[in-house]
Motif scaffolding. Structure first.
Motif, mmCIF file in Angstrom:
data_model
loop_
_atom_site.group_PDB
_atom_site.id
_atom_site.type_symbol
_atom_site.label_atom_id
_atom_site.label_comp_id
_atom_site.label_asym_id
_atom_site.label_seq_id
_atom_site.Cartn_x
_atom_site.Cartn_y
_atom_site.Cartn_z
ATOM 1 N N PRO A 307 40.704 31.178 33.880
ATOM 2 C CA PRO A 307 40.361 30.796 35.287
ATOM 3 C C PRO A 307 40.606 32.148 36.270
ATOM 4 C CG PRO A 307 42.494 29.496 34.715
ATOM 5 C CD PRO A 307 42.006 30.336 33.757
ATOM 6 N N GLN A 308 39.528 32.226 37.312
ATOM 7 C CA GLN A 308 39.790 33.071 38.421
ATOM 8 C C GLN A 308 40.786 32.708 39.327
ATOM 9 O OE1 GLN A 308 38.121 36.246 38.048
ATOM 10 N NE2 GLN A 308 38.087 35.798 36.126
ATOM 11 N N LEU A 310 40.940 31.586 43.057
ATOM 12 C CA LEU A 310 40.123 30.963 44.159
ATOM 13 C C LEU A 310 40.673 30.574 45.215
ATOM 14 C CD1 LEU A 310 38.585 28.481 41.488
ATOM 15 C CD2 LEU A 310 37.228 30.450 42.262
ATOM 16 N N GLU A 318 44.393 29.478 40.450
ATOM 17 C CA GLU A 318 44.046 29.564 39.131
ATOM 18 C C GLU A 318 43.624 28.529 38.332
ATOM 19 O OE1 GLU A 318 45.665 34.079 38.246
ATOM 20 O OE2 GLU A 318 45.882 32.615 36.891
ATOM 21 N N HIS A 320 40.321 25.997 36.770
ATOM 22 C CA HIS A 320 38.963 25.527 36.693
ATOM 23 C C HIS A 320 38.650 24.194 37.292
ATOM 24 C CE1 HIS A 320 38.000 28.941 34.015
ATOM 25 N NE2 HIS A 320 38.703 28.504 33.354
ATOM 26 N N SER A 323 36.728 25.259 40.577
ATOM 27 C CA SER A 323 35.519 25.984 40.498
ATOM 28 C C SER A 323 34.336 25.610 41.073
ATOM 29 C CB SER A 323 35.603 26.773 39.267
ATOM 30 O OG SER A 323 35.610 26.100 38.289
ATOM 31 N N GLU A 324 33.834 24.449 40.537
ATOM 32 C CA GLU A 324 32.547 23.958 41.071
ATOM 33 C C GLU A 324 32.584 22.979 42.055
ATOM 34 O OE1 GLU A 324 31.635 23.326 36.912
ATOM 35 O OE2 GLU A 324 31.928 25.510 36.984
ATOM 36 N N HIS A 330 35.501 32.869 45.900
ATOM 37 C CA HIS A 330 36.035 33.613 44.813
ATOM 38 C C HIS A 330 36.636 34.826 45.423
ATOM 39 C CE1 HIS A 330 34.329 31.970 41.274
ATOM 40 N NE2 HIS A 330 33.368 31.339 42.215
#
Ligand SMILES: Nc1ncnc2c1ncn2[C@@H]1O[C@H](COP(=O)(O)OP(=O)(O)OP(=O)(O)O)[C@@H](O)[C@H]1O
Ligand SMILES: [Mg+2]
Length: 331
Positions: A307-308, A310, A318, A320, A323-324, A330
């Motif tokens: 994971p990036q 966020l 970090e 997932h 993320s959405e 980001h």
């Protein structure tokens, strides 16, 4: 004068590994963190998560078997890995200092407290006379609340708490901009620990240096620091303002697990819910998110893609999960 927008410490994409006969141990992985003047930042994580390695890397005190494989550490804008030994010697203790886990090993057993403080001062302040150095040593004793008479004491004549106060006095003697404290009170009993922490906070407010405070005690760090970085398998998986560090907030599942592990005192019982499983093998990190084997929310993407970082409200996370469905930025 210190510029408040210029960080005291900038860690950029830092990775550190130990070279061992069986391969590389990735102790610090892709760490980014800045600390600003006068700020207290906590660094927490389970044993073996890489906290001390990071502290030693910042001080450029890593032993021979450790290598910085990637990234930079800047103190007051200067890359400390580009300094000559001489520059580094002058910089260390003067601009940045460290309080180690064991006070005893930081002090010289055959020198009095006074000699140790005076030596530290005179090594860095060439023009300082003995008399001036002693006067400063007395001031420092007042600051850490030890009777001045103990300047004549040897380390073994002091209690554990007093020794750790002396170590703190030496660390702040030259008024550095950054003090790294690696579990400075862990070896002490709770009451002494508490009083030293109160002292650290008071001195910090008075003198104004920045602190990176390493610990595995969540509640203690949250109380002392304004921001907390949470380390898992060498990565900072979350950085959060401390006032948001509680279960009502959105957190990384690992942070959530740690928060749940703090004993909760209910009417007549103490409940502790830990995190099942163990930290990963740093020689063979899991694919994707390193926390996925222990994460109750893990899905395929967690097993496959790292994971990036966020921005989730005021936090950097970090994971997932965010993320959405979350309104995130980001970074
Ligand atoms: N000299 C070394 N050679 C090989 N591996 C090492 C060495 N020193 C540390 N490690 C490994 O690096 C990882 C990080 O260690 P580190 O001491 O930084 O953790 P820590 O978070 O400070 O732990 P603790 O809370 O126990 O102090 C651990 O898995 C440790 O076993
Ligand atoms: Mg450690």
């Amino acid at each position: 004068m210190a510029d408040n927008n210029q960080p005291v410490l900038e860690i950029e994409d830092l990775s550190v590994a130990y070279v061992t006969p069986s391969g590389l141990v990735s102790a610090v992985n892709d760490v980014n963190l800045s600390i600003y003047p006068g700020e207290i930042v906590g660094l927490i994580g389970e044993s073996g998560s890489g906290k001390s390695t990071m502290a030693y890397t910042i001080m450029r005190l890593l032993k021979g078997d450790a290598i910085v494989t990637k990234g930079r550490v800047k103190i007051l804008g200067q890359d400390i890995y580009k300094m000559s030994r001489k520059e580094l010697r002058e910089f260390r203790w003067d601009k940045m200092s460290m309080v180690f886990q064991s006070a005893m090993s930081a002090l010289n057993p055959v020198m009095t407290v006074e000699t140790q403080i005076v030596d530290a001062l005179q090594a860095h302040r060439k023009g300082m006379s003995y008399r001036e150095a002693v006067a400063r040593a007395e001031e420092l004793m007042d600051l850490v609340r030890i009777d001045r008479k103990h300047l004549k004491s040897y380390p073994h004549e002091l209690s554990g708490g007093m020794r750790q106060r002396v170590v703190i006095a030496i660390a702040i003697a030259l008024e550095p901009s950054l003090v790294i404290m690696d579990e400075p009170t862990t070896a002490l009993d709770v009451v002494v620990q508490r009083s030293i922490l109160d002292e650290i906070k008071k001195i910090q407010e008075q003198v104004g240096f920045a602190i990176m405070f390493v610990s595995h005690d969540f509640s203690l760090v949250a109380e002392l620091a304004s921001r907390v970085a949470i380390m898992y398998a060498g990565r900072l998986i979350e950085i959060t303002p401390s006032e948001l560090l509680h279960l009502g907030e959105k957190h990384h599942p690992y942070t959530e697990g740690l928060l749940r592990a703090i004993p909760e005192l209910t009417a007549d019982e103490v409940t502790i819910q830990g995190i099942p499983g163990y930290p990963p093998d740093l020689q063979d990190l899991p694919s994707g998110c390193a926390f996925h084997p222990r994460c109750p929310y893990a899905t395929d993407i967690c097993r496959q893609v790292r994971p990036q970082k966020l921005k989730v409200e005021e936090k950097l996370i970090e994971c997932h999960l965010f993320s959405e469905k979350e309104a995130v930025e980001h970074v």
